[in-house]
Design an enzyme around this catalytic site. Sequence first.
Site, PDB file in Angstrom:
ATOM      1  CB  THR A   1      -0.946   0.011   1.212  1.00 25.28           C
ATOM      2  OG1 THR A   1      -1.766  -1.163   1.184  1.00 25.28           O
ATOM      3  CG2 THR A   1      -1.843   1.240   1.198  1.00 25.28           C
ATOM      4  CE1 TYR A   2       5.277   5.681   2.762  1.00 23.69           C
ATOM      5  CE2 TYR A   2       6.978   4.418   1.644  1.00 23.69           C
ATOM      6  CZ  TYR A   2       6.559   5.577   2.251  1.00 23.69           C
ATOM      7  OH  TYR A   2       7.413   6.642   2.333  1.00 23.69           O
ATOM      8  CB  ALA A   3       5.210   0.436  -2.845  1.00 19.02           C
TER       9      ALA A   3
END
Length: 268
Positions: A154-156
């Site tokens: 999700t962060y990427a």
Amino acid sequence: MSTSSKGTALVTGASSGIGATYADRLARRGYDLILVARNQDRLEKAAARLRAETGVKVEVLVADLSVQADVEKVEHRLRGDAAITLLVNNAGLGPKGPSLGSDIAYHDSMIAVNVTAVNRLAIAATDAFAAKGAGTVVNVASVVALIPEMFSGTYAATKAFVLALTQSLQAETAKAGKTGVRFQAVLPGLTRTEIFDRVGKSFDDLDQSMVMEVGEMVDAALAGLDQGELVTIPSLPDPADFDAVSKARYALGPNLSRNHAASRYKAG
């Protein structure tokens, strides 16, 4: 109105880390400041120090960018304050670990700050700058936008969004003839800030040859902005490497949308 000939820089996530360092560097370059973050006490202390040390005007705007009403408050300021000439869209939430098996509600908050708020503020600033023919939008992404397989999903994905948004807004304004509006996506690698502390990690556990000090990172990013870069990767030795990636991506263009499927997908 601003007292600075350079105008006012609005910096999100300005109470610590990358945002606080941007605020310091921009004040020393002569920008007045609007500092945005959740922690009012930290913001007030930073504002008092910067006023004393640099003599620029510094205003505090308390906002939690995971809350839509607060995002709209900052958006309203960007659209309505003609003194603002620079947005540093820096506020963001980091991952607590792998996406699988994690708290999905935290991912929703991460998307709200890293995507929804960044998108709304970037577009608001671009609209305002395009209307007056000048201004700069700096969006802080991450190198994980280029190597999503190596980090939390999700962060990427949120940082890939920030990179794509910056590239697309630059193309849109250029097509519209709004050449006075500038954009920069900054893609740091591991940078020594509080972001790991907040999720119970430590930079001391990492390969120190991969961790950059925050001052050096921001100084490099500003040097890239001065050089007119659309995408700045502070630790990348040879920009030709990223240029090659971009050229390969553009080469896909003629075949990304055609009126028939590729032959390998046809029956028989």
